[in-house]
Design a protein around this motif. Structure first.
Motif, PDB file in Angstrom:
ATOM      1  N   GLY A 285       0.804  -1.207   0.000  1.00  0.00           N
ATOM      2  CA  GLY A 285       0.000   0.000   0.000  1.00  0.00           C
ATOM      3  C   GLY A 285       0.839   1.261   0.000  1.00  0.00           C
ATOM      4  O   GLY A 285       2.068   1.212   0.115  1.00  0.00           O
ATOM      5  N   LYS A 286       0.169   2.383  -0.122  1.00  0.00           N
ATOM      6  CA  LYS A 286       0.833   3.679  -0.049  1.00  0.00           C
ATOM      7  C   LYS A 286       0.552   4.298   1.303  1.00  0.00           C
ATOM      8  O   LYS A 286      -0.596   4.360   1.745  1.00  0.00           O
ATOM      9  N   ALA A 287       1.606   4.768   1.971  1.00  0.00           N
ATOM     10  CA  ALA A 287       1.474   5.425   3.266  1.00  0.00           C
ATOM     11  C   ALA A 287       1.682   6.926   3.081  1.00  0.00           C
ATOM     12  O   ALA A 287       2.602   7.350   2.382  1.00  0.00           O
ATOM     13  N   SER A 288       0.807   7.726   3.673  1.00  0.00           N
ATOM     14  CA  SER A 288       0.941   9.182   3.592  1.00  0.00           C
ATOM     15  C   SER A 288       0.667   9.790   4.952  1.00  0.00           C
ATOM     16  O   SER A 288      -0.114   9.261   5.746  1.00  0.00           O
ATOM     17  N   PHE A 289       1.339  10.916   5.226  1.00  0.00           N
ATOM     18  CA  PHE A 289       1.195  11.610   6.504  1.00  0.00           C
ATOM     19  C   PHE A 289       1.172  13.104   6.239  1.00  0.00           C
ATOM     20  O   PHE A 289       2.098  13.666   5.659  1.00  0.00           O
ATOM     21  N   ASP A 290       0.072  13.759   6.665  1.00  0.00           N
ATOM     22  CA  ASP A 290      -0.077  15.192   6.426  1.00  0.00           C
ATOM     23  C   ASP A 290       0.178  16.030   7.663  1.00  0.00           C
ATOM     24  O   ASP A 290      -0.049  17.241   7.657  1.00  0.00           O
ATOM     25  N   GLY A 291       0.647  15.409   8.732  1.00  0.00           N
ATOM     26  CA  GLY A 291       0.882  16.117   9.983  1.00  0.00           C
ATOM     27  C   GLY A 291      -0.224  15.917  10.993  1.00  0.00           C
ATOM     28  O   GLY A 291      -0.023  16.123  12.195  1.00  0.00           O
ATOM     29  N   ARG A 292      -1.405  15.503  10.518  1.00  0.00           N
ATOM     30  CA  ARG A 292      -2.553  15.293  11.411  1.00  0.00           C
ATOM     31  C   ARG A 292      -2.995  13.833  11.464  1.00  0.00           C
ATOM     32  O   ARG A 292      -3.513  13.385  12.479  1.00  0.00           O
ATOM     33  N   ALA A 293      -2.807  13.130  10.362  1.00  0.00           N
ATOM     34  CA  ALA A 293      -3.256  11.739  10.309  1.00  0.00           C
ATOM     35  C   ALA A 293      -2.389  10.942   9.336  1.00  0.00           C
ATOM     36  O   ALA A 293      -1.848  11.491   8.369  1.00  0.00           O
ATOM     37  N   VAL A 294      -2.275   9.655   9.609  1.00  0.00           N
ATOM     38  CA  VAL A 294      -1.583   8.721   8.716  1.00  0.00           C
ATOM     39  C   VAL A 294      -2.641   7.966   7.923  1.00  0.00           C
ATOM     40  O   VAL A 294      -3.643   7.516   8.492  1.00  0.00           O
ATOM     41  N   ALA A 295      -2.421   7.824   6.631  1.00  0.00           N
ATOM     42  CA  ALA A 295      -3.372   7.099   5.786  1.00  0.00           C
ATOM     43  C   ALA A 295      -2.658   5.954   5.079  1.00  0.00           C
ATOM     44  O   ALA A 295      -1.534   6.121   4.597  1.00  0.00           O
ATOM     45  N   PHE A 296      -3.305   4.805   5.047  1.00  0.00           N
ATOM     46  CA  PHE A 296      -2.833   3.652   4.291  1.00  0.00           C
ATOM     47  C   PHE A 296      -3.846   3.373   3.179  1.00  0.00           C
ATOM     48  O   PHE A 296      -5.029   3.171   3.456  1.00  0.00           O
ATOM     49  N   ARG A 297      -3.389   3.359   1.939  1.00  0.00           N
ATOM     50  CA  ARG A 297      -4.231   3.040   0.790  1.00  0.00           C
ATOM     51  C   ARG A 297      -3.692   1.763   0.165  1.00  0.00           C
ATOM     52  O   ARG A 297      -2.592   1.740  -0.370  1.00  0.00           O
ATOM     53  N   TRP A 298      -4.462   0.700   0.231  1.00  0.00           N
ATOM     54  CA  TRP A 298      -3.963  -0.624  -0.152  1.00  0.00           C
ATOM     55  C   TRP A 298      -3.815  -0.800  -1.653  1.00  0.00           C
ATOM     56  O   TRP A 298      -4.629  -0.298  -2.432  1.00  0.00           O
TER      57      TRP A 298
END
Length: 293
Positions: free
Chosen positions: A137-150
């Motif tokens: 998956g792709k991991a992203s972090f905007d400073g407020r939350a971490v998102a995992f997109r499979w």
């Protein structure tokens, strides 16, 4: 001190209360150093300074950070290879006397609590937004939350069933980073109040992304982990409600939309037709997707 000391991979610029480490860019430079660019290290973040003999006619000036002072080193947890340690300055052997001089100078400015763990992070982590591609998956972090997109070509059926995940910093207790240079590397988010944080295999855990060859390399995943860890530590004082209960707001889809599954199966067929997936891989992934209908 106001001096500058140049090594093979970095330049240290000494100030009155800190040292600015500027990492040199180049093909033969460690990719982690290139990703970091530069880092300012307050003297109060150091526990000791030493000079050791290096390899192939070199000497190493090594500043050792206090435990808990640097989110990058805390996340790495001793897994970095020696050549990728950002606190090592490698110099020609004929500059050993100069290295000893600066080591002595640094020892005189160490803080009174140098031997004690730091109560807070004293070195800044890389700033978000940050992202990287893991194997599943792709991991992203905007400073407020971490998102995992499979990625449907890599994620397990367990992760597909849970759906893409979003983890607000406020509900996290920490991170667990296992180097991609070690077998079964991964980045796992540790949730506050979880019954058994970090339990189970990472490829089955929707709070983790797993690494593979070319997916989640150190220079991408470690700065990401450090940034998340710093945000979690900074948010800790506001993590409990008035009655002391942990705040939890995890979001995530529970099932896939049928139209979305159909689109993914069509795309799967295109990859199979192009020879990018074997018959077994195509059949397995198609069965996993159909099971969600």
């Amino acid at each position: 001190m106001g001096d500058v000391l140049a090594g093979f991979h970095a330049v240290w610029e000494f100030d009155t209360d800190s040292v600015l480490i500027r990492f040199e860019r180049g093909i033969r430079r460690p990719k982690l150093f290139q990703a970091l660019g530069e880092r300012r290290i307050p003297y109060e973040a150091l526990s000791s300074v030493e000079v050791t003999e290096g390899r192939r006619g070199t000497v190493v000036l090594h500043a050792v950070p206090r435990h808990g002072a640097d989110p990058l080193m805390e996340a790495a947890n001793g897994q970095l290879k020696e050549d990728a340690d950002p606190y090592r300055l490698v110099l020609p052997a004929d500059r050993e006397m100069l290295a000893e001089y600066y080591a002595d100078e640094l020892r005189t400015v160490l803080g009174p609590d140098a031997k004690e763990p730091a109560a807070r992070h004293l070195v800044a982590a890389p700033e978000p937004p940050l992202h990287f591609k893991a194997y599943d998956g792709k991991a992203s972090f905007d400073g407020r939350a971490v998102a995992f997109r499979w990625f449907w070509t890599g994620a397990s059926s367990a992760k597909w069933k849970c759906g893409d995940q979003t983890f607000p910093v406020g509900e996290l207790a920490g991170i667990e980073w296992r180097s991609p240079e070690i077998l079964n590397g991964y980045l796992r988010l540790l949730e506050r109040g979880a019954h058994e944080p970090g339990a189970g295999e990472a490829d089955q855990d929707p709070a983790a992304v797993v690494f593979g060859l070319g997916y989640g390399p150190v220079h991408e995943s470690l700065p990401f982990a450090a940034s998340v860890l710093q945000a979690v530590r900074a948010a800790e004082p506001a993590q409990e409600t008035a009655d002391g209960a942990p705040v939890r707001h995890r979001t995530g889809e529970t099932r896939r939309d049928p139209a979305d599954i159909a689109d993914r199966i069509r795309h799967l067929g295109e990859l199979h037709g192009a020879g990018l997936l074997t018959d077994d891989e195509f059949s397995t992934k198609k069965a996993e997707l159909l099971a969600e209908l």
